[in-house]
Design an enzyme around this catalytic site. Structure first.
Site, PDB file in Angstrom:
ATOM      1  N   LYS A  13       0.758  -1.081   0.007  1.00 13.40           N
ATOM      2  CA  LYS A  13       0.058  -0.132   0.040  1.00 13.40           C
ATOM      3  C   LYS A  13       0.750   1.331  -0.068  1.00 13.40           C
ATOM      4  CE  LYS A  13      -2.149  -0.921   3.809  1.00 13.40           C
ATOM      5  NZ  LYS A  13      -1.368  -2.055   4.294  1.00 13.40           N
ATOM      6  N   ARG A  88      -9.265   1.032   9.372  1.00 15.92           N
ATOM      7  CA  ARG A  88      -8.585  -0.375   9.608  1.00 15.92           C
ATOM      8  C   ARG A  88      -9.597  -1.100  10.498  1.00 15.92           C
ATOM      9  NH1 ARG A  88      -2.549   0.728   9.580  1.00 15.92           N
ATOM     10  NH2 ARG A  88      -1.492  -1.326   9.417  1.00 15.92           N
ATOM     11  N   ARG A 127      12.148  -5.555   5.079  1.00 13.58           N
ATOM     12  CA  ARG A 127      11.887  -4.179   4.929  1.00 13.58           C
ATOM     13  C   ARG A 127      13.049  -3.212   5.950  1.00 13.58           C
ATOM     14  NH1 ARG A 127       5.952  -1.821   5.741  1.00 13.58           N
ATOM     15  NH2 ARG A 127       6.079  -2.886   7.717  1.00 13.58           N
ATOM     16  N   ARG A 160      11.743  -2.137  11.331  1.00 11.34           N
ATOM     17  CA  ARG A 160      10.720  -1.697  12.236  1.00 11.34           C
ATOM     18  C   ARG A 160      10.726  -2.599  13.281  1.00 11.34           C
ATOM     19  NH1 ARG A 160       5.673   0.437   8.907  1.00 11.34           N
ATOM     20  NH2 ARG A 160       4.679  -0.988  10.590  1.00 11.34           N
ATOM     21  N   ARG A 171       0.102  -8.943  14.085  1.00  9.80           N
ATOM     22  CA  ARG A 171      -0.451  -7.907  13.049  1.00  9.80           C
ATOM     23  C   ARG A 171      -1.304  -8.390  11.927  1.00  9.80           C
ATOM     24  NH1 ARG A 171       4.769  -5.269  10.754  1.00  9.80           N
ATOM     25  NH2 ARG A 171       3.460  -3.820   9.761  1.00  9.80           N
TER      26      ARG A 171
HETATM   27  P1  AMP Z   1       1.586   0.599   9.449  1.00 10.39           P
HETATM   28  O1  AMP Z   1       2.745   1.360   9.581  1.00 10.39           O
HETATM   29  O2  AMP Z   1       0.224   0.918   8.666  1.00 10.39           O
HETATM   30  O3  AMP Z   1       1.778  -1.014   9.182  1.00 10.39           O
HETATM   31  O4  AMP Z   1       0.887   0.677  11.167  1.00 10.39           O
HETATM   32  C1  AMP Z   1       1.975   0.510  12.394  1.00 10.39           C
HETATM   33  C2  AMP Z   1       1.057   0.308  13.439  1.00 10.39           C
HETATM   34  O5  AMP Z   1       0.194   1.402  13.854  1.00 10.39           O
HETATM   35  C3  AMP Z   1      -0.233  -0.770  13.385  1.00 10.39           C
HETATM   36  O6  AMP Z   1       0.559  -1.938  13.813  1.00 10.39           O
HETATM   37  C4  AMP Z   1      -0.929  -0.256  14.528  1.00 10.39           C
HETATM   38  O7  AMP Z   1      -0.451  -0.378  15.806  1.00 10.39           O
HETATM   39  C5  AMP Z   1      -1.095   1.415  14.330  1.00 10.39           C
HETATM   40  N1  AMP Z   1      -1.901   1.876  13.307  1.00 10.39           N
HETATM   41  C6  AMP Z   1      -1.688   2.392  12.138  1.00 10.39           C
HETATM   42  N2  AMP Z   1      -2.657   2.644  11.500  1.00 10.39           N
HETATM   43  C7  AMP Z   1      -3.966   2.304  12.485  1.00 10.39           C
HETATM   44  C8  AMP Z   1      -5.056   2.302  12.550  1.00 10.39           C
HETATM   45  N3  AMP Z   1      -6.121   2.824  11.435  1.00 10.39           N
HETATM   46  N4  AMP Z   1      -5.792   1.936  13.366  1.00 10.39           N
HETATM   47  C9  AMP Z   1      -5.284   1.457  14.597  1.00 10.39           C
HETATM   48  N5  AMP Z   1      -3.791   1.278  14.497  1.00 10.39           N
HETATM   49  C10 AMP Z   1      -3.157   1.684  13.664  1.00 10.39           C
END
Ligand code: AMP
Length: 222
Positions: A13, A88, A127, A160, A171
């Site tokens: 994405k 999400r 990554r 990360r 996740r």
């Molecule tokens: P990402 O970088 O999109 O993989 O997000 C990393 C982490 O941020 C996720 O595993 C959640 O802990 C938090 N996070 C990001 N976006 C959301 C969302 N829309 N709702 C809840 N937690 C989020």
């Protein structure tokens, strides 16, 4: 153009959004990047969200909705945006819908990047990210020019903390439990397209461009 990118972590994405943001001239709003920036800046929100993020769990809906709706009201979003990682959960999608209905600016399209578990795990394990600017690389498929250094600012790249195998599992579970129901929600709303996120970025980008061009006539072309 108001676009949502849906899909599991590692589906591509962020990489697709980075490409489309130039083509569509609208900002790329990655909820994870926005939360990580809050942590880096030492905001009050930081400690509360960090424990969820490091363990692979979603942060509470109220909190992320507040952060993202406030971001969407910034002037640079007037002509649209690309949402990556938000919404999400169903309550998040409903809150977003409510806000966009208020300002009569509905979502134009949802692109779902579907990817298998093996592809996801290998992408996340390889990554590397820049701790300063969030630029993303991959050890095999998208390495930086100089090994281990960010092309933009020269910072040392890092894995990360939530790309560790155990956290990836959490996740993916969270994705299946809380995010997958959104596929049906947005499919029922229309202008929903599935693309094969197992394929490489060039293919995905090309398909996304074709879909956008085909869907929007010359009068409202993105
Ligand atoms: P990402 O970088 O999109 O993989 O997000 C990393 C982490 O941020 C996720 O595993 C959640 O802990 C938090 N996070 C990001 N976006 C959301 C969302 N829309 N709702 C809840 N937690 C989020």
């Amino acid at each position: 153009m108001r676009l949502i990118l849906l899909g599991p972590p590692g589906a591509g994405k962020g990489t697709l959004a980075d490409r489309l943001t130039d083509r569509l001239s609208v900002p790329h709003l990655a909820s994870g990047d926005i939360l990580r920036a809050q942590i880096r800046q030492g905001s009050d929100l930081g400690p509360a969200v960090q424990k969820y993020m490091n363990s692979g769990q979603l942060v509470p809906d109220d909190l992320i909705v507040q952060v993202m709706i406030s971001r969407l009201t910034q002037p640079d979003c007037a002509a649209g945006f690309i949402l990556d990682g938000f919404p999400r959960t169903l309550p998040q999608a409903q809150a977003l819908n409510g806000r966009l209905a208020e300002v009569q600016a509905p979502i134009d399209m949802v692109i779902y990047l579907d990817a298998g578990e093996q592809v996801i795990i290998s992408r996340l394990a390889g990554r590397r990210v820049c701790p300063l600017c969030d630029a993303t690389y991959h050890l095999q498929t998208m390495p930086p020019a100089e090994s281990g250094k960010c092309d933009r600012d020269g910072a040392d790249l890092q894995a990360r903390p939530d790309d560790q195998p155990q956290v990836i599992r959490t996740r993916l579970q969270e994705y299946r439990r809380l995010t997958e129901p959104l596929l049906e929600y947005y499919a029922a709303a229309g202008r929903f397209v599935r693309l094969d996120g197992n394929k490489d970025i060039e293919w995905v980008y090309c398909q996304a461009q074709q879909v956008l061009t085909k869907t929007f006539s010359s009068t409202d072309e993105p």
